[in-house]
Scaffold this motif. Structure first.
Motif, PDB file in Angstrom:
ATOM      1  N   ALA A 128     -10.541  21.245  24.737  1.00 45.47           N
ATOM      2  CA  ALA A 128      -9.701  20.312  25.490  1.00 45.47           C
ATOM      3  C   ALA A 128      -8.490  21.060  26.028  1.00 45.47           C
ATOM      4  O   ALA A 128      -7.813  21.784  25.296  1.00 45.47           O
ATOM      5  CB  ALA A 128      -9.259  19.173  24.587  1.00 45.47           C
ATOM      6  N   ILE A 129      -8.210  20.893  27.318  1.00 44.02           N
ATOM      7  CA  ILE A 129      -7.112  21.596  27.970  1.00 44.02           C
ATOM      8  C   ILE A 129      -5.880  20.692  28.035  1.00 44.02           C
ATOM      9  O   ILE A 129      -5.971  19.540  28.461  1.00 44.02           O
ATOM     10  CB  ILE A 129      -7.517  22.044  29.383  1.00 44.02           C
ATOM     11  CG1 ILE A 129      -8.764  22.935  29.308  1.00 44.02           C
ATOM     12  CG2 ILE A 129      -6.364  22.775  30.069  1.00 44.02           C
ATOM     13  CD1 ILE A 129      -8.630  24.169  28.451  1.00 44.02           C
ATOM     14  N   ASP A 130      -4.728  21.248  27.604  1.00 43.68           N
ATOM     15  CA  ASP A 130      -3.461  20.511  27.525  1.00 43.68           C
ATOM     16  C   ASP A 130      -3.684  19.160  26.860  1.00 43.68           C
ATOM     17  O   ASP A 130      -3.373  18.103  27.426  1.00 43.68           O
ATOM     18  CB  ASP A 130      -2.857  20.344  28.925  1.00 43.68           C
ATOM     19  CG  ASP A 130      -1.403  19.887  28.857  1.00 43.68           C
ATOM     20  OD1 ASP A 130      -0.765  20.092  27.804  1.00 43.68           O
ATOM     21  OD2 ASP A 130      -0.910  19.314  29.851  1.00 43.68           O
ATOM     22  N   PRO A 131      -4.212  19.173  25.640  1.00 42.62           N
ATOM     23  CA  PRO A 131      -4.651  17.931  24.991  1.00 42.62           C
ATOM     24  C   PRO A 131      -3.501  17.148  24.379  1.00 42.62           C
ATOM     25  O   PRO A 131      -2.440  17.707  24.056  1.00 42.62           O
ATOM     26  CB  PRO A 131      -5.565  18.445  23.889  1.00 42.62           C
ATOM     27  CG  PRO A 131      -4.950  19.763  23.525  1.00 42.62           C
ATOM     28  CD  PRO A 131      -4.430  20.353  24.804  1.00 42.62           C
ATOM     29  N   PRO A 132      -3.691  15.833  24.189  1.00 44.03           N
ATOM     30  CA  PRO A 132      -2.713  15.052  23.435  1.00 44.03           C
ATOM     31  C   PRO A 132      -2.810  15.378  21.947  1.00 44.03           C
ATOM     32  O   PRO A 132      -3.766  16.007  21.497  1.00 44.03           O
ATOM     33  CB  PRO A 132      -3.145  13.610  23.708  1.00 44.03           C
ATOM     34  CG  PRO A 132      -4.619  13.711  23.922  1.00 44.03           C
ATOM     35  CD  PRO A 132      -4.835  15.024  24.623  1.00 44.03           C
ATOM     36  N   GLU A 133      -1.811  14.946  21.190  1.00 45.25           N
ATOM     37  CA  GLU A 133      -1.804  15.119  19.742  1.00 45.25           C
ATOM     38  C   GLU A 133      -1.516  13.770  19.097  1.00 45.25           C
ATOM     39  O   GLU A 133      -0.450  13.187  19.345  1.00 45.25           O
ATOM     40  CB  GLU A 133      -0.744  16.142  19.338  1.00 45.25           C
ATOM     41  CG  GLU A 133      -0.684  16.456  17.858  1.00 45.25           C
ATOM     42  CD  GLU A 133      -1.935  17.119  17.344  1.00 45.25           C
ATOM     43  OE1 GLU A 133      -2.379  16.727  16.251  1.00 45.25           O
ATOM     44  OE2 GLU A 133      -2.488  18.000  18.021  1.00 45.25           O
ATOM     45  N   PRO A 134      -2.440  13.182  18.353  1.00 41.43           N
ATOM     46  CA  PRO A 134      -3.754  13.731  17.986  1.00 41.43           C
ATOM     47  C   PRO A 134      -4.766  13.582  19.122  1.00 41.43           C
ATOM     48  O   PRO A 134      -4.609  12.720  19.996  1.00 41.43           O
ATOM     49  CB  PRO A 134      -4.147  12.893  16.780  1.00 41.43           C
ATOM     50  CG  PRO A 134      -3.527  11.555  17.056  1.00 41.43           C
ATOM     51  CD  PRO A 134      -2.213  11.855  17.703  1.00 41.43           C
ATOM     52  N   LEU A 135      -5.797  14.415  19.078  1.00 35.61           N
ATOM     53  CA  LEU A 135      -6.894  14.344  20.042  1.00 35.61           C
ATOM     54  C   LEU A 135      -8.034  13.574  19.389  1.00 35.61           C
ATOM     55  O   LEU A 135      -8.588  14.000  18.376  1.00 35.61           O
ATOM     56  CB  LEU A 135      -7.349  15.752  20.418  1.00 35.61           C
ATOM     57  CG  LEU A 135      -8.545  15.867  21.358  1.00 35.61           C
ATOM     58  CD1 LEU A 135      -8.273  15.184  22.699  1.00 35.61           C
ATOM     59  CD2 LEU A 135      -8.910  17.341  21.567  1.00 35.61           C
ATOM     60  N   GLU A 136      -8.376  12.414  19.970  1.00 31.50           N
ATOM     61  CA  GLU A 136      -9.389  11.541  19.391  1.00 31.50           C
ATOM     62  C   GLU A 136     -10.337  11.053  20.490  1.00 31.50           C
ATOM     63  O   GLU A 136      -9.949  10.944  21.654  1.00 31.50           O
ATOM     64  CB  GLU A 136      -8.733  10.331  18.716  1.00 31.50           C
ATOM     65  CG  GLU A 136      -7.788  10.691  17.577  1.00 31.50           C
ATOM     66  CD  GLU A 136      -7.113   9.469  16.973  1.00 31.50           C
ATOM     67  OE1 GLU A 136      -6.886   8.482  17.719  1.00 31.50           O
ATOM     68  OE2 GLU A 136      -6.813   9.490  15.768  1.00 31.50           O
ATOM     69  N   ALA A 137     -11.562  10.741  20.078  1.00 26.11           N
ATOM     70  CA  ALA A 137     -12.534  10.170  21.011  1.00 26.11           C
ATOM     71  C   ALA A 137     -13.649   9.504  20.219  1.00 26.11           C
ATOM     72  O   ALA A 137     -13.960   9.916  19.095  1.00 26.11           O
ATOM     73  CB  ALA A 137     -13.108  11.242  21.931  1.00 26.11           C
ATOM     74  N   THR A 138     -14.266   8.496  20.797  1.00 21.96           N
ATOM     75  CA  THR A 138     -15.401   7.835  20.159  1.00 21.96           C
ATOM     76  C   THR A 138     -16.675   8.628  20.422  1.00 21.96           C
ATOM     77  O   THR A 138     -16.733   9.459  21.344  1.00 21.96           O
ATOM     78  CB  THR A 138     -15.585   6.418  20.708  1.00 21.96           C
ATOM     79  OG1 THR A 138     -15.943   6.512  22.104  1.00 21.96           O
ATOM     80  CG2 THR A 138     -14.312   5.590  20.555  1.00 21.96           C
ATOM     81  N   PRO A 139     -17.724   8.420  19.629  1.00 20.22           N
ATOM     82  CA  PRO A 139     -19.002   9.081  19.912  1.00 20.22           C
ATOM     83  C   PRO A 139     -19.494   8.810  21.329  1.00 20.22           C
ATOM     84  O   PRO A 139     -20.008   9.718  21.987  1.00 20.22           O
ATOM     85  CB  PRO A 139     -19.942   8.485  18.859  1.00 20.22           C
ATOM     86  CG  PRO A 139     -19.050   8.123  17.718  1.00 20.22           C
ATOM     87  CD  PRO A 139     -17.772   7.648  18.359  1.00 20.22           C
ATOM     88  N   ALA A 140     -19.328   7.578  21.809  1.00 15.69           N
ATOM     89  CA  ALA A 140     -19.777   7.245  23.167  1.00 15.69           C
ATOM     90  C   ALA A 140     -18.994   8.025  24.213  1.00 15.69           C
ATOM     91  O   ALA A 140     -19.545   8.454  25.231  1.00 15.69           O
ATOM     92  CB  ALA A 140     -19.636   5.747  23.408  1.00 15.69           C
ATOM     93  N   ARG A 161     -14.269   5.679  15.159  1.00 12.27           N
ATOM     94  CA  ARG A 161     -15.277   4.648  15.245  1.00 12.27           C
ATOM     95  C   ARG A 161     -15.142   3.896  16.564  1.00 12.27           C
ATOM     96  O   ARG A 161     -14.085   3.792  17.139  1.00 12.27           O
ATOM     97  CB  ARG A 161     -15.133   3.658  14.079  1.00 12.27           C
ATOM     98  CG  ARG A 161     -15.434   4.293  12.726  1.00 12.27           C
ATOM     99  CD  ARG A 161     -15.335   3.269  11.623  1.00 12.27           C
ATOM    100  NE  ARG A 161     -15.649   3.854  10.321  1.00 12.27           N
ATOM    101  CZ  ARG A 161     -15.671   3.162   9.201  1.00 12.27           C
ATOM    102  NH1 ARG A 161     -15.392   1.861   9.210  1.00 12.27           N
ATOM    103  NH2 ARG A 161     -15.976   3.776   8.059  1.00 12.27           N
ATOM    104  N   GLY A 162     -16.254   3.372  16.997  1.00 15.04           N
ATOM    105  CA  GLY A 162     -16.241   2.611  18.239  1.00 15.04           C
ATOM    106  C   GLY A 162     -17.533   2.817  18.972  1.00 15.04           C
ATOM    107  O   GLY A 162     -18.366   3.639  18.596  1.00 15.04           O
TER     108      GLY A 162
END
Length: 354
Positions: free
Chosen positions: A295-307, A352-353
């Motif tokens: 991830a470039i210039d990512p937020p903190e924390p970096l999160e995402a759902t499986p989808a 989750r999501g």
């Protein structure tokens, strides 16, 4: 087996394993082959980051302890890149030659594309890339001392990786790595040249052209990566080949080859999430085929759902780059080897999501 202890210097252990490989090559004692195979399995199953790298702070971790995941916070010195790649490549080369198994090509491809290829170019005053950093919001940097050991192994690694592209024997030739290249050898006294035309890994399309001096029969063995989640497509002179192409094996084409014969191989890439270890399954890196994305210039924390991970959208006109939807907005994902001085994160938290 081999007793590779946690808390011991990873690079030294793997160089020692190459000595064991040499002992097997010269003496043929099966205990040496068992030892190096066991060590490879241990590293692959319990020590590796998604990139194929291992030994944070140059030390193996205790298997199944969560220590690999913990290292993402405790240190920025995750992989002694040129030196450890050189050791990894030597061991892989021995195992490929001894066993003929495709999985060692898979392992070498992974660490080649995601570690040594991502090294920052040295400067003209002894500044060299040393450690790969997988902590969040990292930057690539030079080692704090001039002319480290990695200065030598970087040059060695670049110079000798072509040795790992092809292996041949009396029955034919094995294509272990996919890269634009050409190799010449003899089959039953007949000179043969094989050329490979591909943009791999920016494309999963590979074309091979066979140029024997006279028609000659031999096996053409193509590595079919274990990471595929769809069938590989193989054709010879434009016609689908009736050949088994199981993941993690070689597809073997037995043919009487003539000048100008062409083989087309298509390896379908797909996205997948790879957990850091079995104690931290929600901490994942994102792979596209054999390539690790950051991830470039990512937020903190970096999160995402499986989808969100599986549904990342490719960036038009830029192979291997994607936009990932996160709670903080779209985040650009790019191969580690393309990262220059940007701030990047290698791992994200899978939430989750849907």
């Amino acid at each position: 087996g081999v007793n590779v202890l946690p808390g011991k210097h990873g690079y030294s252990h793997v160089i020692a394993l190459s000595s064991g490989a040499k002992a097997y090559e010269l003496m043929g004692a099966e205990k040496y082959l068992r030892a190096i195979r066991n060590a490879w399995d241990m590293m692959e199953q319990t020590q590796q980051f998604a990139s194929g790298a291992w030994a944070p702070q140059e030390m193996f971790v205790k298997p199944h302890s969560g220590e690999l995941g913990a290292s993402l916070i405790s240190t920025r010195d995750h992989y002694e890149t040129p030196c450890c790649f050189y050791a990894h490549a030597k061991l892989a080369r021995y195992l490929m030659a001894f066993t003929g198994e495709a999985r060692y090509g898979d392992g070498l491809e992974r660490v080649l594309l995601n570690t040594i290829l991502g090294v920052t170019d040295p400067d003209d005053d002894g500044g060299y890339f040393y450690y790969s950093d997988y902590q969040s919001r990292a930057r690539k940097r030079f080692y704090q001392k001039k002319w480290p050991c990695c200065a030598g192994t970087l040059a060695q690694s670049v110079a000798d990786f072509p040795l790992d592209l092809y292996f041949h024997d009396a029955q034919g030739i094995s294509v272990y790595l996919y890269a634009g290249s050409e190799v010449s050898w003899k089959v039953n006294g007949v000179p043969v040249t094989l050329s490979q035309d591909t943009a791999y890994p920016e494309s999963g399309h590979v074309e091979l052209r066979v140029e024997p001096a006279t028609p000659v029969e031999f096996d053409m063995r193509l590595r079919i990566p274990a990471w595929l989640d769809g069938p590989a497509l193989i054709s010879v002179n434009g016609k689908p080949a009736a050949v088994r192409a199981d993941r993690g094996t070689f597809a073997t084409l037995r043919h009487r080859w003539r000048k100008g014969d062409t083989i087309e191989l298509i390896l379908p890439f797909s996205l997948r999430a790879v957990p850091i270890d079995d104690r931290n399954p929600a901490t994942v890196a994102v792979m596209y085929g054999p390539v690790m994305l950051c991830a470039i210039d990512p937020p903190e924390p970096l999160e995402a759902t499986p989808a969100a991970v599986e549904g990342m959208q490719p960036v038009a006109g830029t192979p291997l780059e994607f936009d990932c939807r996160t709670p903080a907005g779209l985040v650009r994902m790019r191969p580690f080897y393309r990262v220059r001085q940007e701030v990047y994160s290698t791992y994200l938290r899978r939430t989750r999501g849907a």
